[in-house]
Design a protein around this motif. Structure first.
Motif, PDB file in Angstrom:
ATOM      1  N   VAL A 177       9.837   8.196  -2.249  1.00 14.96           N
ATOM      2  CA  VAL A 177       8.958   7.045  -2.482  1.00 14.96           C
ATOM      3  C   VAL A 177       7.891   7.050  -1.396  1.00 14.96           C
ATOM      4  CG1 VAL A 177       8.839   4.523  -2.542  1.00 14.96           C
ATOM      5  CG2 VAL A 177      10.810   5.695  -3.537  1.00 14.96           C
ATOM      6  N   SER A 178       6.680   6.600  -1.733  1.00 16.03           N
ATOM      7  CA  SER A 178       5.593   6.582  -0.756  1.00 16.03           C
ATOM      8  C   SER A 178       4.755   5.338  -0.950  1.00 16.03           C
ATOM      9  CB  SER A 178       4.705   7.817  -0.940  1.00 16.03           C
ATOM     10  OG  SER A 178       3.989   7.713  -2.152  1.00 16.03           O
ATOM     11  N   LEU A 179       3.763   5.147  -0.089  1.00 17.09           N
ATOM     12  CA  LEU A 179       2.871   4.000  -0.205  1.00 17.09           C
ATOM     13  C   LEU A 179       2.181   3.990  -1.563  1.00 17.09           C
ATOM     14  CD1 LEU A 179       1.322   1.578   0.984  1.00 17.09           C
ATOM     15  CD2 LEU A 179      -0.345   3.214   1.909  1.00 17.09           C
ATOM     16  N   GLU A 180       1.753   5.161  -2.021  1.00 18.12           N
ATOM     17  CA  GLU A 180       1.055   5.236  -3.302  1.00 18.12           C
ATOM     18  C   GLU A 180       1.941   4.760  -4.455  1.00 18.12           C
ATOM     19  OE1 GLU A 180      -0.845   8.287  -0.612  1.00 18.12           O
ATOM     20  OE2 GLU A 180       1.186   7.610  -1.071  1.00 18.12           O
ATOM     21  N   SER A 181       3.180   5.203  -4.478  1.00 15.65           N
ATOM     22  CA  SER A 181       4.066   4.808  -5.577  1.00 15.65           C
ATOM     23  C   SER A 181       4.441   3.328  -5.480  1.00 15.65           C
ATOM     24  CB  SER A 181       5.323   5.672  -5.603  1.00 15.65           C
ATOM     25  OG  SER A 181       6.150   5.444  -4.488  1.00 15.65           O
ATOM     26  N   VAL A 182       4.567   2.830  -4.255  1.00 17.24           N
ATOM     27  CA  VAL A 182       4.864   1.404  -4.070  1.00 17.24           C
ATOM     28  C   VAL A 182       3.703   0.547  -4.578  1.00 17.24           C
ATOM     29  CG1 VAL A 182       5.210  -0.415  -2.345  1.00 17.24           C
ATOM     30  CG2 VAL A 182       6.474   1.738  -2.180  1.00 17.24           C
ATOM     31  N   LEU A 183       2.477   0.985  -4.331  1.00 13.54           N
ATOM     32  CA  LEU A 183       1.316   0.220  -4.789  1.00 13.54           C
ATOM     33  C   LEU A 183       1.138   0.315  -6.304  1.00 13.54           C
ATOM     34  CD1 LEU A 183      -1.296   0.822  -1.945  1.00 13.54           C
ATOM     35  CD2 LEU A 183      -0.185  -1.334  -2.574  1.00 13.54           C
ATOM     36  N   VAL A 233      -5.727 -13.280  -8.616  1.00 14.37           N
ATOM     37  CA  VAL A 233      -6.334 -12.988  -7.312  1.00 14.37           C
ATOM     38  C   VAL A 233      -5.478 -11.976  -6.554  1.00 14.37           C
ATOM     39  CG1 VAL A 233      -6.950 -13.961  -5.072  1.00 14.37           C
ATOM     40  CG2 VAL A 233      -7.495 -15.222  -7.161  1.00 14.37           C
ATOM     41  N   ALA A 234      -4.154 -12.161  -6.589  1.00 19.70           N
ATOM     42  CA  ALA A 234      -3.255 -11.205  -5.928  1.00 19.70           C
ATOM     43  C   ALA A 234      -3.354  -9.833  -6.589  1.00 19.70           C
ATOM     44  CB  ALA A 234      -1.818 -11.716  -5.994  1.00 19.70           C
ATOM     45  N   LEU A 235      -3.471  -9.822  -7.908  1.00 18.45           N
ATOM     46  CA  LEU A 235      -3.588  -8.567  -8.653  1.00 18.45           C
ATOM     47  C   LEU A 235      -4.834  -7.793  -8.237  1.00 18.45           C
ATOM     48  CD1 LEU A 235      -2.788  -6.653 -10.975  1.00 18.45           C
ATOM     49  CD2 LEU A 235      -3.985  -8.216 -12.542  1.00 18.45           C
ATOM     50  N   VAL A 236      -5.930  -8.500  -8.052  1.00 18.26           N
ATOM     51  CA  VAL A 236      -7.174  -7.855  -7.628  1.00 18.26           C
ATOM     52  C   VAL A 236      -6.981  -7.180  -6.270  1.00 18.26           C
ATOM     53  CG1 VAL A 236      -9.554  -8.295  -6.877  1.00 18.26           C
ATOM     54  CG2 VAL A 236      -8.687  -9.351  -8.976  1.00 18.26           C
ATOM     55  N   GLY A 237      -6.295  -7.873  -5.349  1.00 18.64           N
ATOM     56  CA  GLY A 237      -6.045  -7.305  -4.029  1.00 18.64           C
ATOM     57  C   GLY A 237      -5.235  -6.021  -4.099  1.00 18.64           C
ATOM     58  N   VAL A 238      -4.191  -6.010  -4.939  1.00 17.00           N
ATOM     59  CA  VAL A 238      -3.362  -4.815  -5.090  1.00 17.00           C
ATOM     60  C   VAL A 238      -4.166  -3.686  -5.715  1.00 17.00           C
ATOM     61  CG1 VAL A 238      -1.342  -3.839  -6.237  1.00 17.00           C
ATOM     62  CG2 VAL A 238      -1.225  -6.143  -5.267  1.00 17.00           C
ATOM     63  N   SER A 239      -4.973  -4.029  -6.712  1.00 17.82           N
ATOM     64  CA  SER A 239      -5.806  -3.032  -7.396  1.00 17.82           C
ATOM     65  C   SER A 239      -6.737  -2.322  -6.416  1.00 17.82           C
ATOM     66  CB  SER A 239      -6.627  -3.716  -8.500  1.00 17.82           C
ATOM     67  OG  SER A 239      -7.629  -2.873  -9.002  1.00 17.82           O
ATOM     68  N   VAL A 240      -7.369  -3.079  -5.553  1.00 23.70           N
ATOM     69  CA  VAL A 240      -8.288  -2.499  -4.572  1.00 23.70           C
ATOM     70  C   VAL A 240      -7.520  -1.664  -3.553  1.00 23.70           C
ATOM     71  CG1 VAL A 240      -9.932  -3.026  -2.730  1.00 23.70           C
ATOM     72  CG2 VAL A 240     -10.005  -4.324  -4.880  1.00 23.70           C
ATOM     73  N   ALA A 241      -6.392  -2.169  -3.085  1.00 22.57           N
ATOM     74  CA  ALA A 241      -5.589  -1.432  -2.095  1.00 22.57           C
ATOM     75  C   ALA A 241      -5.155  -0.075  -2.647  1.00 22.57           C
ATOM     76  CB  ALA A 241      -4.372  -2.260  -1.691  1.00 22.57           C
ATOM     77  N   LEU A 242      -4.755  -0.033  -3.911  1.00 25.90           N
ATOM     78  CA  LEU A 242      -4.347   1.227  -4.530  1.00 25.90           C
ATOM     79  C   LEU A 242      -5.504   2.219  -4.567  1.00 25.90           C
ATOM     80  CD1 LEU A 242      -2.257   2.934  -6.027  1.00 25.90           C
ATOM     81  CD2 LEU A 242      -2.901   1.743  -8.142  1.00 25.90           C
ATOM     82  N   GLY A 243      -6.709   1.705  -4.793  1.00 27.69           N
ATOM     83  CA  GLY A 243      -7.875   2.570  -4.848  1.00 27.69           C
ATOM     84  C   GLY A 243      -8.238   3.202  -3.518  1.00 27.69           C
ATOM     85  N   LEU A 244      -7.743   2.638  -2.417  1.00 32.07           N
ATOM     86  CA  LEU A 244      -8.049   3.162  -1.082  1.00 32.07           C
ATOM     87  C   LEU A 244      -7.036   4.197  -0.605  1.00 32.07           C
ATOM     88  CD1 LEU A 244      -9.094  -0.190   0.654  1.00 32.07           C
ATOM     89  CD2 LEU A 244     -10.586   1.599  -0.272  1.00 32.07           C
ATOM     90  N   THR A 245      -6.006   4.468  -1.420  1.00 29.03           N
ATOM     91  CA  THR A 245      -5.000   5.456  -1.043  1.00 29.03           C
ATOM     92  C   THR A 245      -5.443   6.859  -1.461  1.00 29.03           C
ATOM     93  OG1 THR A 245      -3.773   5.301  -3.132  1.00 29.03           O
ATOM     94  CG2 THR A 245      -3.200   3.724  -1.384  1.00 29.03           C
TER      95      THR A 245
END
Length: 318
Positions: A177-183, A233-245
């Motif tokens: 498991v990694s940060l990418e899969s967690v996001l 709003v929380a979903l948007v934050g997760v979406s952006v965070a995933l894009g930065l991986t």
């Protein structure tokens, strides 16, 4: 008993009055539409992972993940047969309609669960098999048997079951498991509440009749609309965070930006509704957000695939 003993149109045996279940009836137990989301997100998780997988192993793994998802659906229908009989949306399912017995659904669900978990562990690795086993357990026991009938936050916590497939796909490739899969997990988890609550807003009567403590039933429309906006709003934050991986990139971020703007706009429109609005106006906004939510998740994972496809050419990723 031969087919000649049955009415060829109704499949009813004139001697016993029993319906002869067909393959399609049993397949419907597996919730094929839900299974398609499981397969797609697991496939994306596998393909965007940094480790290549033998095509035969990949296809076998996706098949066993699909079987696990179908097993969860069959066990869910077995346990929820009493609820399904009371809801218009689910009365035509195999068990309420009398096409499949509860015992058959339980046997199919348990058999497929065992096959899927063991075979995935053998075909891929123990981590992938363990994650699939936990996913089935979580959906059937934690969500179906406990949360669904106990708390209005059922879909928030229970949504984790539908969020595990990309993690399983990633584990097939990497063994971990990694940060990418967690996001990726977090993206589906945060998407689930606004998706289902938008649906619940125009099927409120069904859940009330069945005694399911959906948020629309326990707290009303106003609170549900506020929750939808908050989780969006929380979903948007997760979406952006995933894009930065490492699996994100410019293509993904462009797609995510457009989709997030549309989803926020839709959630805002639902939130601004009042109980004085006409039912038609309410349902238009709610149905619109529900339909957009289907496109939202599909295109996010599609954008991740696009980034993975472009990387060999030096065009994808950061």
């Amino acid at each position: 008993m031969s087919d000649a003993s049955f009415d060829t149109k109704t499949r009813i045996c004139p001697q016993t009055g029993h319906y002869e279940a067909q393959f399609g009836d049993y397949f419907e137990l597996l919730k094929p539409r839900v299974m398609s989301l499981v397969v797609f997100t697991a496939f994306v998780g596998l393909l965007v992972a940094p480790v290549g997988v033998n095509p035969v192993v990949a296809l076998a793994s996706i098949l066993f993940i699909a079987l696990g998802g179908g097993a969860s659906g069959a066990l869910n229908m077995w346990y929820d047969a009493d609820i399904d009989r009371k809801m218009k949306r689910t009365q035509s399912r195999p068990i309420p309609s009398g096409r499949v017995t509860e015992g058959e659904a339980f046997a199919i669900g348990m058999a497929l669960s065992g096959i899927a978990v063991v075979m995935l562990a053998l075909a891929a690795n123990l981590m992938a098999g363990a994650l699939l086993a936990f996913t089935i357990f979580f959906y059937v026991v934690i969500y179906t048997m406990w949360l669904k009938r106990w708390t209005p936050q059922n879909i928030v916590i229970g949504g984790a079951a539908g969020a595990f497939p990309p993690m399983i796909g990633w584990a097939v490739a990497t063994g971990g498991v990694s940060l990418e899969s967690v996001l990726m997990f977090a993206l589906t988890l945060a998407w689930t509440p606004p998706h289902f609550w938008a649906l619940a807003l125009f099927t409120k009567g069904d859940y009330a009749n069945a005694g399911v403590p959906m948020l629309t039933v326990t707290h009303g429309r106003k609170a549900t609309r506020a929750h939808i906006l908050g989780y969006t709003v929380a979903l948007v934050g997760v979406s952006v965070a995933l894009g930065l991986t490492s699996i994100g990139g410019p293509v993904y971020m462009i797609v995510a930006t457009v989709l997030n703007a549309l989803f926020l706009k839709g959630a805002w429109a639902v939130w601004r509704r009042t109980d004085d609005d006409s039912e038609a106006d309410k349902h238009a906004a709610e149905r619109g957000l529900f339909k957009l939510s289907l496109l939202y998740l599909f295109l996010h994972y599609g954008a991740l695939l696009a980034e993975a496809a472009l990387k060999p050419y030096g065009l994808g990723g950061w």
